[in-house]
Motif scaffolding. Sequence first.
Motif, short mmCIF file in Angstrom:
data_model
loop_
_atom_site.label_atom_id
_atom_site.label_comp_id
_atom_site.label_asym_id
_atom_site.label_seq_id
_atom_site.Cartn_x
_atom_site.Cartn_y
_atom_site.Cartn_z
N GLY A 163 0.81 -1.21 0.00
CA GLY A 163 0.00 0.00 0.00
C GLY A 163 0.85 1.26 0.00
N GLU A 164 2.11 1.12 -0.33
CA GLU A 164 2.98 2.31 -0.42
C GLU A 164 2.76 3.03 -1.74
OE1 GLU A 164 6.52 4.62 -1.49
OE2 GLU A 164 5.81 2.80 -2.47
N ARG A 165 2.36 2.27 -2.77
CA ARG A 165 2.06 2.83 -4.10
C ARG A 165 0.55 3.10 -4.19
NH1 ARG A 165 6.04 4.57 -6.92
NH2 ARG A 165 6.61 5.12 -4.82
N PRO A 166 0.13 4.07 -5.00
CA PRO A 166 -1.33 4.29 -5.16
C PRO A 166 -2.01 3.05 -5.73
CG PRO A 166 -0.06 6.11 -6.09
CD PRO A 166 0.94 5.05 -5.75
N LEU A 167 -3.21 2.77 -5.23
CA LEU A 167 -3.92 1.55 -5.63
C LEU A 167 -5.20 1.84 -6.43
CD1 LEU A 167 -3.56 -0.41 -2.26
CD2 LEU A 167 -2.21 -0.71 -4.35
N GLN A 168 -5.36 3.10 -6.83
CA GLN A 168 -6.60 3.48 -7.51
C GLN A 168 -6.84 2.71 -8.80
OE1 GLN A 168 -4.56 5.50 -6.02
NE2 GLN A 168 -5.63 7.22 -5.05
N ARG A 169 -5.79 2.28 -9.47
CA ARG A 169 -5.96 1.64 -10.78
C ARG A 169 -6.13 0.12 -10.68
NH1 ARG A 169 -1.86 2.37 -14.68
NH2 ARG A 169 -3.43 1.66 -16.17
N VAL A 170 -6.10 -0.40 -9.48
CA VAL A 170 -6.32 -1.85 -9.33
C VAL A 170 -7.77 -2.16 -9.73
CG1 VAL A 170 -6.41 -3.76 -7.68
CG2 VAL A 170 -4.63 -2.01 -7.47
N PRO A 171 -7.99 -3.13 -10.62
CA PRO A 171 -9.37 -3.44 -11.05
C PRO A 171 -10.27 -3.78 -9.86
CG PRO A 171 -7.78 -4.56 -12.46
CD PRO A 171 -6.99 -3.96 -11.33
N ALA A 172 -11.53 -3.38 -9.96
CA ALA A 172 -12.46 -3.53 -8.83
C ALA A 172 -12.65 -4.99 -8.43
CB ALA A 172 -13.81 -2.92 -9.21
N GLY A 173 -12.49 -5.93 -9.36
CA GLY A 173 -12.70 -7.34 -9.03
C GLY A 173 -11.57 -7.97 -8.26
N VAL A 174 -10.45 -7.28 -8.14
CA VAL A 174 -9.28 -7.83 -7.44
C VAL A 174 -9.43 -7.63 -5.93
CG1 VAL A 174 -6.79 -7.52 -7.06
CG2 VAL A 174 -7.73 -7.49 -9.39
N ILE A 175 -9.13 -8.67 -5.17
CA ILE A 175 -9.17 -8.58 -3.70
C ILE A 175 -7.79 -8.12 -3.22
CG2 ILE A 175 -9.44 -9.89 -1.55
CD1 ILE A 175 -11.25 -11.84 -3.23
N LYS A 176 -7.74 -6.94 -2.64
CA LYS A 176 -6.47 -6.41 -2.17
C LYS A 176 -6.18 -6.92 -0.75
CE LYS A 176 -7.77 -2.03 -2.93
NZ LYS A 176 -9.02 -2.15 -3.70
N ILE A 177 -4.97 -7.43 -0.55
CA ILE A 177 -4.52 -7.79 0.80
C ILE A 177 -3.37 -6.85 1.09
CG2 ILE A 177 -3.60 -9.61 2.28
CD1 ILE A 177 -4.95 -11.63 0.38
N ILE A 178 -3.65 -5.84 1.89
CA ILE A 178 -2.68 -4.75 2.07
C ILE A 178 -1.95 -4.94 3.38
CG2 ILE A 178 -2.37 -2.26 2.12
CD1 ILE A 178 -5.06 -1.99 0.68
N ASP A 179 -0.63 -5.01 3.28
CA ASP A 179 0.25 -5.27 4.42
C ASP A 179 0.76 -3.92 4.94
OD1 ASP A 179 2.24 -6.12 6.11
OD2 ASP A 179 3.19 -7.47 4.68
N VAL A 180 -0.01 -3.33 5.86
CA VAL A 180 0.37 -2.02 6.39
C VAL A 180 1.59 -2.18 7.30
CG1 VAL A 180 -0.40 -0.03 7.75
CG2 VAL A 180 -2.04 -1.25 6.29
N LYS A 181 2.65 -1.48 6.99
CA LYS A 181 3.89 -1.68 7.74
C LYS A 181 3.84 -0.99 9.11
CE LYS A 181 5.49 -3.93 4.30
NZ LYS A 181 5.45 -5.40 4.34
N CYS A 182 4.24 -1.75 10.13
CA CYS A 182 4.26 -1.26 11.51
C CYS A 182 5.66 -0.72 11.84
CB CYS A 182 3.88 -2.39 12.46
SG CYS A 182 2.20 -3.00 12.16
N PRO A 183 5.80 0.03 12.94
CA PRO A 183 7.07 0.72 13.22
C PRO A 183 8.29 -0.20 13.24
CG PRO A 183 5.37 1.47 14.72
CD PRO A 183 4.75 0.39 13.92
N ASP A 184 8.19 -1.38 13.88
CA ASP A 184 9.38 -2.22 14.02
C ASP A 184 9.80 -2.93 12.73
OD1 ASP A 184 9.46 -1.32 16.57
OD2 ASP A 184 9.27 -3.28 17.54
N SER A 185 9.01 -2.77 11.68
CA SER A 185 9.44 -3.31 10.37
C SER A 185 10.55 -2.45 9.80
CB SER A 185 8.26 -3.34 9.39
OG SER A 185 7.92 -2.01 9.00
#
Length: 227
Positions: free
Chosen positions: A101-123
Amino acid sequence: MQITEIYKSLQGESTHAGLPCVFVRLTGCNLRCTWCDSEYTFQGGRKMAMEEILAEVSRLSPNGGLVEITGGEPMLQERELVSLMQRLLSDSYTVLLETSGERPLQRVPAGVIKIIDVKCPDSGEGDTFHLENLESLQSHDELKFVLSSRADYDFARDFVNRHKLAERIHAVLFSPAFRKDATGARDASHCLLDPQELAVWMIADNVPARLGLQLHKFIWDPALKGV
Ligand code: SF4
Protein backbone atom coordinates in the motif's frame (compact mmCIF):
# COMPACT_ATOMS: atom_id res chain seq x y z
CA MET A 1 7.10 -8.17 -16.70
CA GLN A 2 9.98 -9.12 -14.43
CA ILE A 3 9.00 -12.32 -12.60
CA THR A 4 10.86 -14.12 -9.79
CA GLU A 5 8.71 -17.28 -9.76
CA ILE A 6 5.31 -18.76 -10.53
CA TYR A 7 4.30 -21.78 -8.48
CA LYS A 8 1.33 -23.51 -6.89
CA SER A 9 0.94 -23.96 -3.16
CA LEU A 10 -1.58 -23.23 -0.40
CA GLN A 11 -2.52 -19.64 0.37
CA GLY A 12 -1.03 -18.87 3.77
CA GLU A 13 -1.88 -15.43 5.11
CA SER A 14 -5.45 -14.21 4.68
CA THR A 15 -9.03 -15.40 5.04
CA HIS A 16 -8.20 -17.53 1.95
CA ALA A 17 -5.50 -19.36 3.92
CA GLY A 18 -5.48 -23.08 3.27
CA LEU A 19 -6.85 -22.92 -0.28
CA PRO A 20 -4.81 -24.09 -3.28
CA CYS A 21 -3.41 -21.02 -5.00
CA VAL A 22 -1.09 -20.10 -7.87
CA PHE A 23 1.44 -17.48 -6.84
CA VAL A 24 2.84 -15.03 -9.38
CA ARG A 25 5.79 -13.41 -7.61
CA LEU A 26 7.03 -10.20 -9.19
CA THR A 27 10.62 -9.05 -8.89
CA GLY A 28 11.65 -5.86 -7.08
CA CYS A 29 10.73 -4.02 -3.89
CA ASN A 30 11.17 -0.41 -2.81
CA LEU A 31 10.98 -1.23 0.93
CA ARG A 32 13.41 -3.11 3.18
CA CYS A 33 11.44 -4.60 6.09
CA THR A 34 13.69 -5.86 8.89
CA TRP A 35 12.00 -9.30 8.95
CA CYS A 36 11.57 -9.67 5.18
CA ASP A 37 11.65 -13.32 4.05
CA SER A 38 11.51 -12.44 0.36
CA GLU A 39 14.84 -10.69 -0.15
CA TYR A 40 15.53 -13.03 -3.07
CA THR A 41 12.91 -11.07 -5.01
CA PHE A 42 14.83 -7.78 -4.81
CA GLN A 43 16.87 -8.57 -7.93
CA GLY A 44 17.07 -11.05 -10.77
CA GLY A 45 14.01 -12.86 -12.05
CA ARG A 46 13.27 -13.12 -15.73
CA LYS A 47 11.26 -11.15 -18.25
CA MET A 48 8.00 -12.83 -19.15
CA ALA A 49 5.35 -11.66 -21.59
CA MET A 50 1.77 -11.55 -20.39
CA GLU A 51 0.76 -14.49 -22.59
CA GLU A 52 3.60 -16.54 -21.11
CA ILE A 53 2.46 -15.77 -17.56
CA LEU A 54 -1.17 -16.59 -18.37
CA ALA A 55 -0.12 -19.87 -19.97
CA GLU A 56 1.84 -20.88 -16.87
CA VAL A 57 -1.05 -19.97 -14.55
CA SER A 58 -3.40 -21.99 -16.75
CA ARG A 59 -1.01 -24.97 -16.75
CA LEU A 60 -0.86 -24.94 -12.92
CA SER A 61 -4.57 -24.27 -12.40
CA PRO A 62 -6.49 -25.08 -15.58
CA ASN A 63 -9.98 -24.75 -14.11
CA GLY A 64 -9.85 -21.28 -12.58
CA GLY A 65 -9.32 -20.93 -8.84
CA LEU A 66 -7.16 -18.64 -6.75
CA VAL A 67 -4.24 -16.61 -8.10
CA GLU A 68 -2.17 -14.38 -5.82
CA ILE A 69 -0.05 -11.59 -7.27
CA THR A 70 2.78 -10.95 -4.83
CA GLY A 71 6.42 -9.88 -4.63
CA GLY A 72 8.48 -7.92 -3.78
CA GLU A 73 6.11 -5.06 -4.41
CA PRO A 74 3.96 -5.91 -7.43
CA MET A 75 2.64 -2.36 -7.89
CA LEU A 76 6.11 -1.24 -9.01
CA GLN A 77 5.12 -2.84 -12.34
CA GLU A 78 1.68 -1.25 -12.26
CA ARG A 79 1.21 -0.59 -15.99
CA GLU A 80 1.63 -4.20 -17.08
CA LEU A 81 0.17 -5.61 -13.86
CA VAL A 82 -3.20 -3.89 -14.25
CA SER A 83 -3.59 -5.54 -17.67
CA LEU A 84 -2.53 -8.92 -16.30
CA MET A 85 -5.04 -8.74 -13.44
CA GLN A 86 -7.81 -7.76 -15.89
CA ARG A 87 -6.98 -10.78 -18.06
CA LEU A 88 -6.96 -13.13 -15.06
CA LEU A 89 -10.34 -11.82 -13.92
CA SER A 90 -11.82 -12.25 -17.38
CA ASP A 91 -10.46 -15.82 -17.38
CA SER A 92 -12.57 -16.40 -14.21
CA TYR A 93 -9.77 -16.55 -11.66
CA THR A 94 -10.21 -15.13 -8.16
CA VAL A 95 -7.34 -12.66 -7.98
CA LEU A 96 -5.60 -11.57 -4.77
CA LEU A 97 -3.10 -8.70 -4.80
CA GLU A 98 -0.62 -8.62 -1.90
CA THR A 99 0.85 -5.13 -1.59
CA SER A 100 2.32 -2.84 1.05
CA GLY A 101 0.00 0.00 0.00
CA GLU A 102 2.98 2.31 -0.42
CA ARG A 103 2.06 2.83 -4.10
CA PRO A 104 -1.33 4.29 -5.16
CA LEU A 105 -3.92 1.55 -5.63
CA GLN A 106 -6.60 3.48 -7.51
CA ARG A 107 -5.96 1.64 -10.78
CA VAL A 108 -6.32 -1.85 -9.33
CA PRO A 109 -9.37 -3.44 -11.05
CA ALA A 110 -12.46 -3.53 -8.83
CA GLY A 111 -12.70 -7.34 -9.03
CA VAL A 112 -9.28 -7.83 -7.44
CA ILE A 113 -9.17 -8.58 -3.70
CA LYS A 114 -6.47 -6.41 -2.17
CA ILE A 115 -4.52 -7.79 0.80
CA ILE A 116 -2.68 -4.75 2.07
CA ASP A 117 0.25 -5.27 4.42
CA VAL A 118 0.37 -2.02 6.39
CA LYS A 119 3.89 -1.68 7.74
CA CYS A 120 4.26 -1.26 11.51
CA PRO A 121 7.07 0.72 13.22
CA ASP A 122 9.38 -2.22 14.02
CA SER A 123 9.44 -3.31 10.37
CA GLY A 124 11.67 -0.29 9.81
CA GLU A 125 9.17 0.83 7.15
CA GLY A 126 6.44 2.39 9.33
CA ASP A 127 4.67 5.43 7.85
CA THR A 128 5.07 4.15 4.29
CA PHE A 129 1.37 3.32 3.81
CA HIS A 130 -0.21 5.75 1.34
CA LEU A 131 -3.20 7.00 3.37
CA GLU A 132 -5.18 7.93 0.25
CA ASN A 133 -5.40 4.19 -0.43
CA LEU A 134 -8.01 3.98 2.32
CA GLU A 135 -10.38 5.56 -0.22
CA SER A 136 -9.77 2.63 -2.61
CA LEU A 137 -10.79 -0.03 -0.08
CA GLN A 138 -13.68 -2.28 -1.03
CA SER A 139 -15.80 -4.53 1.15
CA HIS A 140 -13.94 -7.64 -0.07
CA ASP A 141 -10.45 -6.30 0.77
CA GLU A 142 -8.27 -7.29 3.72
CA LEU A 143 -5.66 -5.39 5.74
CA LYS A 144 -2.83 -7.22 7.40
CA PHE A 145 -0.48 -6.05 10.13
CA VAL A 146 2.68 -8.08 10.72
CA LEU A 147 3.69 -7.53 14.34
CA SER A 148 6.96 -8.04 16.15
CA SER A 149 6.41 -6.10 19.39
CA ARG A 150 3.90 -4.47 21.71
CA ALA A 151 4.61 -1.14 19.99
CA ASP A 152 3.58 -2.69 16.67
CA TYR A 153 0.40 -4.07 18.22
CA ASP A 154 -0.53 -0.68 19.71
CA PHE A 155 0.06 0.97 16.34
CA ALA A 156 -2.10 -1.60 14.51
CA ARG A 157 -4.94 -1.50 17.04
CA ASP A 158 -5.05 2.32 16.96
CA PHE A 159 -4.88 2.39 13.15
CA VAL A 160 -7.78 -0.04 12.86
CA ASN A 161 -9.91 1.90 15.32
CA ARG A 162 -9.04 5.36 13.99
CA HIS A 163 -10.02 4.47 10.43
CA LYS A 164 -12.97 2.22 11.43
CA LEU A 165 -11.52 -0.51 9.24
CA ALA A 166 -13.55 -3.39 10.62
CA GLU A 167 -16.72 -1.77 9.25
CA ARG A 168 -15.27 -1.09 5.83
CA ILE A 169 -13.51 -4.26 4.70
CA HIS A 170 -13.82 -8.02 4.85
CA ALA A 171 -11.11 -8.68 7.43
CA VAL A 172 -8.32 -7.19 9.49
CA LEU A 173 -5.49 -9.62 10.24
CA PHE A 174 -2.87 -9.41 12.98
CA SER A 175 0.01 -11.76 12.33
CA PRO A 176 3.21 -12.34 14.36
CA ALA A 177 6.35 -11.76 12.29
CA PHE A 178 8.58 -14.75 11.64
CA ARG A 179 12.36 -14.63 12.03
CA LYS A 180 13.78 -14.34 8.56
CA ASP A 181 16.57 -16.80 9.38
CA ALA A 182 14.09 -19.39 10.71
CA THR A 183 14.79 -22.94 9.61
CA GLY A 184 14.13 -26.48 10.75
CA ALA A 185 11.35 -26.75 13.32
CA ARG A 186 7.93 -25.71 12.02
CA ASP A 187 6.60 -24.11 15.16
CA ALA A 188 5.81 -20.82 16.87
CA SER A 189 9.26 -20.58 18.49
CA HIS A 190 10.36 -18.73 15.33
CA CYS A 191 7.81 -15.96 15.82
CA LEU A 192 9.25 -12.59 16.84
CA LEU A 193 6.10 -12.06 18.89
CA ASP A 194 4.62 -14.99 20.83
CA PRO A 195 1.17 -15.74 19.32
CA GLN A 196 -0.14 -16.52 22.80
CA GLU A 197 0.91 -13.08 24.05
CA LEU A 198 -0.72 -11.46 21.02
CA ALA A 199 -3.91 -13.46 21.58
CA VAL A 200 -4.10 -12.25 25.20
CA TRP A 201 -3.76 -8.60 24.10
CA MET A 202 -6.40 -8.99 21.38
CA ILE A 203 -8.87 -10.57 23.77
CA ALA A 204 -8.25 -7.91 26.44
CA ASP A 205 -8.85 -5.09 23.92
CA ASN A 206 -11.69 -6.88 22.10
CA VAL A 207 -9.91 -5.72 18.97
CA PRO A 208 -11.93 -6.17 15.71
CA ALA A 209 -9.20 -8.19 14.04
CA ARG A 210 -8.41 -11.87 13.63
CA LEU A 211 -5.16 -13.53 14.61
CA GLY A 212 -3.43 -15.01 11.60
CA LEU A 213 -0.45 -17.33 11.55
CA GLN A 214 1.67 -17.75 8.44
CA LEU A 215 0.31 -21.18 7.60
CA HIS A 216 3.06 -22.10 5.12
CA LYS A 217 5.73 -21.62 7.82
CA PHE A 218 4.09 -24.35 9.87
CA ILE A 219 3.65 -26.77 6.97
CA TRP A 220 7.03 -26.58 5.26
CA ASP A 221 10.53 -25.74 6.48
CA PRO A 222 10.37 -21.96 7.11
CA ALA A 223 13.48 -21.43 4.97
CA LEU A 224 11.96 -23.04 1.86
CA LYS A 225 11.15 -20.80 -1.12
CA GLY A 226 8.40 -21.46 -3.64
CA VAL A 227 5.97 -23.03 -1.14
S1 SF4 B 1 7.45 -5.06 1.36
FE1 SF4 B 1 7.50 -7.32 1.38
S2 SF4 B 1 9.10 -7.89 -0.09
FE2 SF4 B 1 9.37 -5.71 0.36
S3 SF4 B 1 10.89 -5.67 2.01
FE3 SF4 B 1 8.86 -5.64 2.98
S4 SF4 B 1 8.38 -7.81 3.37
FE4 SF4 B 1 10.07 -7.75 1.89
